[in-house]
Design an enzyme around this catalytic site. Structure first.
Site, PDB file in Angstrom:
ATOM      1  CG  PHE A 112       3.993   5.681  -2.991  1.00 39.02           C
ATOM      2  CD1 PHE A 112       4.787   4.876  -2.014  1.00 39.02           C
ATOM      3  CD2 PHE A 112       2.473   5.417  -3.147  1.00 39.02           C
ATOM      4  CE1 PHE A 112       4.471   3.675  -1.685  1.00 39.02           C
ATOM      5  CE2 PHE A 112       2.171   4.088  -2.593  1.00 39.02           C
ATOM      6  CZ  PHE A 112       3.215   3.199  -1.967  1.00 39.02           C
TER       7      PHE A 112
ATOM      8  CD  GLN B  26      -5.087   2.814  -8.706  1.00 38.77           C
ATOM      9  OE1 GLN B  26      -5.421   2.580  -7.409  1.00 38.77           O
ATOM     10  NE2 GLN B  26      -4.504   4.003  -8.950  1.00 38.77           N
TER      11      GLN B  26
ATOM     12  CG  HIS C  85      -1.287  -1.914  -7.001  1.00 39.60           C
ATOM     13  ND1 HIS C  85      -0.202  -2.592  -6.972  1.00 39.60           N
ATOM     14  CD2 HIS C  85      -1.254  -0.978  -5.935  1.00 39.60           C
ATOM     15  CE1 HIS C  85       0.574  -1.819  -6.370  1.00 39.60           C
ATOM     16  NE2 HIS C  85       0.118  -1.079  -5.520  1.00 39.60           N
TER      17      HIS C  85
ATOM     18  CG  LEU D  16      -1.104  -4.050  -2.636  1.00 36.68           C
ATOM     19  CD1 LEU D  16      -1.410  -4.006  -4.166  1.00 36.68           C
ATOM     20  CD2 LEU D  16      -1.587  -3.197  -1.615  1.00 36.68           C
TER      21      LEU D  16
ATOM     22  CD  GLU E 168       2.934   2.985  -6.460  1.00 35.00           C
ATOM     23  OE1 GLU E 168       1.790   2.771  -6.236  1.00 35.00           O
ATOM     24  OE2 GLU E 168       3.303   4.146  -6.662  1.00 35.00           O
TER      25      GLU E 168
ATOM     26  NE  ARG F  92      -0.670   2.595  -6.840  1.00 36.17           N
ATOM     27  CZ  ARG F  92      -1.215   2.742  -5.600  1.00 36.17           C
ATOM     28  NH1 ARG F  92      -2.555   2.916  -5.171  1.00 36.17           N
ATOM     29  NH2 ARG F  92      -0.635   2.678  -4.517  1.00 36.17           N
TER      30      ARG F  92
ATOM     31  CG  HIS G 293      -5.108  -1.162  -5.206  1.00 33.71           C
ATOM     32  ND1 HIS G 293      -4.925  -2.192  -4.272  1.00 33.71           N
ATOM     33  CD2 HIS G 293      -4.640   0.069  -4.785  1.00 33.71           C
ATOM     34  CE1 HIS G 293      -4.354  -1.398  -3.330  1.00 33.71           C
ATOM     35  NE2 HIS G 293      -4.110  -0.255  -3.846  1.00 33.71           N
TER      36      HIS G 293
ATOM     37  NE  ARG H  15      -6.546   4.874  -4.118  1.00 27.13           N
ATOM     38  CZ  ARG H  15      -5.404   4.395  -3.563  1.00 27.13           C
ATOM     39  NH1 ARG H  15      -4.656   5.167  -3.034  1.00 27.13           N
ATOM     40  NH2 ARG H  15      -5.458   3.052  -3.543  1.00 27.13           N
TER      41      ARG H  15
END
Lengths: 242, 247, 583
Positions: free
Chosen positions: C122, C235, C237, C251, C254, C285, C350, C385
């Site tokens: 990730f 955040q 995304h 969403l 990712e 991100r 997000h 994050r």
């Protein structure tokens, strides 16, 4: 594309109710839940509808659209061009208000299923092929559309004799876990009532997650019950094998 | 690309499916006609043999001294196998009992006990009828081989091919059965050996699972072909048509 | 008032039934305390269910060099060093145990060929670290916790909304809540209260969050005297859906980029090569979201204001196997077959990194007896994050907050709730129904979202933030006068009143935090202060609600001890450094 669509939405509570028509401006790619939100914001702020994620992950917005059980967030308005869209609450559960029903019975039954009883401590060594079929069942979003469509619950209200497809899938995922040591067959044959299912497969048809409820879940459970209660020969072979 | 203007045209995205009563009506008509044909065979026909071709309704011919009507001698086992089949049960409950006639269509009858009482709890005996069906299948394969032997010499007639297709379809139907899928491997809790390799039962279960997906299709097609095979042989017996010999 | 009120007493009361809340309740109940959980929705529907990619834990199943030091290192670096190092350390050390515990409770993760829990790569994680179940990990996690909870003696109150926390002297005493189905009130007296109500992404219009993310718990605790921190850190995304309008913000995991998806602007340029030549699409991100934003601003955006995401080169079979949820989601909602065509994505709100300021070990807030865990708490994620760290966050700190509350409750007497306060709160809650005219909660929610989008989005600057604050204060004034038509029976308009009040309070805190932080760091990007200030930036902006309004003060970030600080001096992740040394 028509500029406007007509929704006929059930309004009422446990004392009764009827459908009320609303006009909603059409937007590209709109889902029925979008239309209901428009109604809330403009015409009926107290229109009750249960929803959470609006992405078909949570299973909150179950209802019946033109007679078919569906998720409101996943049903496109343009599937019904030229028709009035009738939105009603789930038939098999008591209405609280408008499109919101009391589904607490399902949670009561979920609590009554004997939990996972692993043979050993984690970490487990399990192959992907060992868990494939239980992962299918654990993809359930607990929308209870299968419980709603199941004719045993829907038409015969036999909630005292059959726990419904969702609960069968819950029991199946435990019974088929390679490391589970629990035995739920007596429960299945008795209180949970797997024998009440006559495998007419409507649960499989409505499942928004595409879980093969009947073929992969309920029928194998019926066969497990048959192993013990209808197959003395097989039982003997298994005993000798042990 | 969906975001282009083209896809924003007012189109009806889905065509609506057939009316709900089509499927149950088909079931009732198909099973009904098959049932009537079978009764006619039982009561009015005593054999189904034309030289080396043997109708599946009358196989095996050997009855080891048990005296019943020739058709009944074999018919009960495939009939019970089919009557307790998980696929046919769905169609029968929908078509004949309207339990339910189709999804979300209200039922009129109040009383319902599913498969918890006689006679419907006999569906749990499906595996036993499967065992018997496999025995019958062995005889049918012998018959199919016989169909290629004309007076002690190998040959191929249209009847031979029909009988081969028939027994193949019956085999596909029998071995795609849900109960067999369970017995061969589905009933085991673990699919891997301690070294991480798949168990033999897993391999079988996996294979039968893919066949099982078409169980309903095999059910209808094999039933139709059994009927067709019998009709073909009966027409030969009565001299209405003549068999075509390819070889 | 002749109201039929239900009164309940518990040792530990958990508000919020997502992952953190359920994990806290399990801990307290297993310790033998009388425990209850309150949730705004049905059990198992909380926002946790939407987490897709996985749960980050340094199990080392596929990359044996991984260990807690590297996970700690990645977390601190991605948080731009304003995270609480103690939380990051606990988190990195304890996540593997929490994941294995889930497996023991019945979670069924994807497997490696050796039969261990599978881990995937990730963005900005040094090693393959995310234990997962396809693209539906959050559901597996919450379902497992739900099923574990059902084996314990915990009272679960579903579809109930808490509106106020009560105090007995300094310490927390419980709360009042109303049932959403019929509007009845219930008063919960508790020795300890755990807040686990998640974030407040619904303050923004384009968001991946569910309706529940209105920050109720954080707002209730803030009003009760607890402190907030890092509120400016919200955040984005990078990849949310842009079309159709109703699906905007939903969403796109990712995982699409993790599995090889590439980003292009309208001119067909792979623009991430400009913004982060090394990591490109798999940068952190904040960087990717800003990259897309800058392209759109420069006129190189797609028809609906985003970028093209393309994974068609991986082939249909691969996409359907690795990303079944995404394939299905885009096909059914947007008529796009992602195996055949590229699709538009744009940044979407997000996660809220900021929240209640808590003690690392126990999750204790500044109010005695009040604990917090999960997205509503601040500290672990700092300024940005890492993907996968939120699921491990709720497990690790949910358990710790449950344990903290349990220890506190064991040594505490049952507090008293003042009856007059209960009456006053009931009147306040019922007032919108009694008003014959007033503001429409749906409309105010839209106005709130508009202010947030225009003044405190991805790109921020001083004058705009100040103007936004002005508008927000006016809006907050108006939220006191909302009207709800209809009855107390399941009335979304009435429910919305309290959601909007909570969100406007927290939104003001976001604006104040963003104004106070005069630099750019992680999610905070100010065009008037474009640089990260190495030293004066290493503070947390802490907020407190007083009689005069919100007060903001900087608190220096706690200093890491020598052995932890040393991990960052080699300039390379500890796991990589160690393996290099061995070679």
């Amino acid at each position: 594309m028509p500029d406007e669509i007509t929704l006929s939405v059930y309004r009422g509570d446990k004392s009764g109710g009827q459908e009320v028509e609303f006009k909603v401006p059409m937007q590209t790619g709109m889902v029925v839940l979008d239309a209901l939100h428009f109604i809330q914001a403009h015409d009926a702020p107290d229109l009750a509808v249960r929803w959470n994620c609006k992405a078909a992950h949570c299973g909150s917005c179950s209802a019946e659209i033109n007679g078919s059980p569906k998720l409101l967030c996943k049903t496109r308005v343009d599937d019904y061009v030229g028709e009035v869209i009738h939105v009603r609450p789930m038939h098999s559960f008591p209405v609280i208000k408008d499109l919101v029903t009391d589904v607490s019975w399902n949670y009561e039954k979920l609590r009554q299923v004997p939990a996972f009883q692993p043979a050993i401590k984690a970490p487990f060594t399990l192959q992907q092929r060992d868990v494939d079929r239980i992962q299918e069942f654990r993809n359930c979003i607990e929308c209870f559309l299968c419980q709603n469509i199941c004719h045993v619950l829907r038409d015969h209200d036999a909630k005292d004799r059959y726990w419904g497809p969702r609960l069968m899938i819950r029991i199946a995922e435990l019974e088929m876990h390679p490391l589970d040591t629990g035995d739920r067959l007596e429960l299945l044959k008795g209180a949970a009532g797997v024998g009440m299912c006559n495998i007419t497969k409507c649960c499989t048809v409505v499942c928004p997650q595409g879980i093969d409820i009947t073929d992969n879940g309920i029928i194998p459970l019926k066969e497990r019950v048959a192993d013990v209660y209808w197959d003395p020969l097989g039982g003997l072979v298994r005993k000798l094998h042990k | 690309m969906a975001q282009t203007a083209e896809s924003l045209q007012p189109t009806k995205r889905k065509s609506h499916s057939l009316p709900y009563w089509v499927e149950p009506t088909f079931t009732v008509v198909a099973l009904g006609l098959f049932g009537l044909y079978t009764l006619w065979l039982v009561f009015f026909q005593s054999s189904g043999q034309f030289h080396n071709y043997l109708s599946p309704f009358f196989s095996p011919t050997e009855s080891w001294g048990i005296k019943v009507l020739p058709a009944i001698w074999v018919l009960w086992s495939p009939l019970l196998f089919r009557a307790t089949c998980y696929y046919y049960r769905k169609e029968i409950y929908r078509g004949f009992f309207h339990d339910p006639v189709s999804c979300a269509v209200p039922e009129s009858r109040k009383y319902y006990f599913g498969e918890t009482r006689f006679p419907f709890n006999w569906a749990n005996l499906h595996r036993w009828f499967w065992y018997v069906a496999v025995i019958v299948l062995v005889f049918l394969w012998i018959d199919a081989v016989q169909a290629f032997i004309f007076n002690g010499h190998f040959g191929i007639g249209l009847g031979s091919i029909i009988m081969l297709i028939n027994v193949s379809l019956l085999t596909a139907y029998t071995f795609s059965c849900h109960a067999f899928r369970h017995l061969i491997g589905g009933g085991s809790q673990k699919f891997s050996c301690s070294d991480g390799r798949p168990t033999t039962r897993y391999k079988w279960w996996n294979r039968v699972s893919t066949w099982n997906e078409n169980h309903g299709t095999y059910a209808w097609v094999s039933m139709f072909f059994v009927w067709f095979t019998d009709v073909y042989i009966r027409l030969l017996m009565n001299g209405v048509i003549h068999d075509v010999r390819f070889f | 008032m002749s109201e039929d009120i239900a009164y309940h007493e518990y040792d530990v009361l958990v508000i919020g039934a997502g992952g953190a809340g359920l994990r806290a309740a399990i801990e307290a109940a297993e310790g033998g305390l009388k425990t209850a959980v309150l949730g705004k929705s049905l059990l198992g529907k909380a926002h946790t269910v939407m987490a897709e990619g996985g749960v980050a834990a340094a199990l080392g199943n596929v990359d044996p060099q991984d260990g807690w030091e590297t996970h700690f290192y990645d977390t601190m670096r991605s948080g731009h060093f304003v995270s609480d190092y103690r939380m990051a350390e606990i988190h990195a050390k304890e996540s593997p145990d929490r994941v294995l515990e889930l497996e023991y409770w019945g979670a069924v993760f994807d497997r490696t060929p050796e039969g261990k829990i599978m881990q995937r790569p990730f963005g900005a994680h040094t090693f393959r670290r995310l234990a997962h179940v396809g693209d539906r990990t959050g559901k597996e996690l919450i379902r497992t916790l739900e099923q574990k909870l059902m084996t314990l003696d915990v009272d679960v109150f579903q579809e109930i909304t808490a509106t106020k926390l009560f105090k007995d002297q300094d310490r927390v005493a419980g709360c009042i809540a109303y049932y959403r189905d019929d509007g009845r009130f219930a008063v919960f007296t508790a020795k300890a209260v755990v807040i686990a109500t998640g974030g407040w992404g619904k303050a923004y219009k384009v968001t991946s969050n569910s309706w529940e993310s209105t920050g109720d718990g954080a707002a209730l605790a803030f009003r009760a005297g607890a402190e907030l921190a890092d509120m400016e850190m919200v955040q984005f995304h990078p990849t949310g859906m842009t079309w159709p309008p109703g699906a905007r913000g939903i969403l796109v995991t990712e995982g699409v980029r993790g599995e090889g998806g590439l980003l292009f602007n309208s001119e067909g340029e792979r623009f991430m090569e400009k913004y982060d030549p090394a990591r490109k699409e798999l940068s952190s991100r904040d960087v990717v979201a800003r990259g897309i934003y800058k392209e759109v601003k420069a006129g190189r955006g797609t028809p609906h204001g985003g970028a093209w995401l393309d994974i068609t080169h991986k082939g249909a079979a691969f996409i359907k196997r690795k990303l079944p949820g995404m394939y299905e989601q885009l096909l059914s909602l947007a008529d796009v077959d992602i195996t055949k065509s590229h699709f538009e994505v744009a940044p979407t709100i997000h996660y809220t990194m900021g929240g209640l300021r808590v003690e690392a070990q126990t999750g204790a807030t500044s109010v005695p007896g009040l604990f917090a865990a999960g997205e509503c708490a601040a500290g672990l994620h700092g300024a940005n994050r890492l993907g996968g760290n939120s699921l491990s966050d709720i497990l690790v700190f949910g358990r710790r907050a449950g344990a903290g509350a349990m220890e506190y409750a064991k040594n505490a007497k049952m507090p008293k709730i003042d009856g007059a306060e209960v009456q006053a709160e009931m009147q306040r809650v019922l007032a919108p129904l009694a008003r014959t005219e007033g503001e429409n909660p749906y409309r105010l929610h839209e106005e709130l979202q508009e202010i947030m989008a225009n003044h405190v989005g991805i790109e921020r600057n001083g004058p705009s933030l100040e103007a936004g604050l002005q508008k927000m204060q006016e809006l907050r004034e108006r939220t006191e006068h909302m009207q709800a038509k209809g009855s107390r029976q399941f009335n979304p308009g009435w429910h919305g009143v309290f959601d909007v009040q909570n969100m406007t309070l927290l939104s003001e805190a976001i604006l104040r935090g963003a104004i106070a932080r005069k630099e750019s760091r992680g999610a905070q990007w100010r065009t008037d202060f474009p640089d990260e200030m190495e030293d004066q930036g290493r503070v947390n902006y802490v907020q407190r609600l007083t009689d005069h309004g919100i007060e903001v003060r900087p608190e220096p970030v706690p200093q890491m001890p020598e052995e932890l600080a040393a991990l960052f001096k080699r300039g390379v992740a500890p796991g990589l450094a160690n393996s290099a040394r061995k070679e």
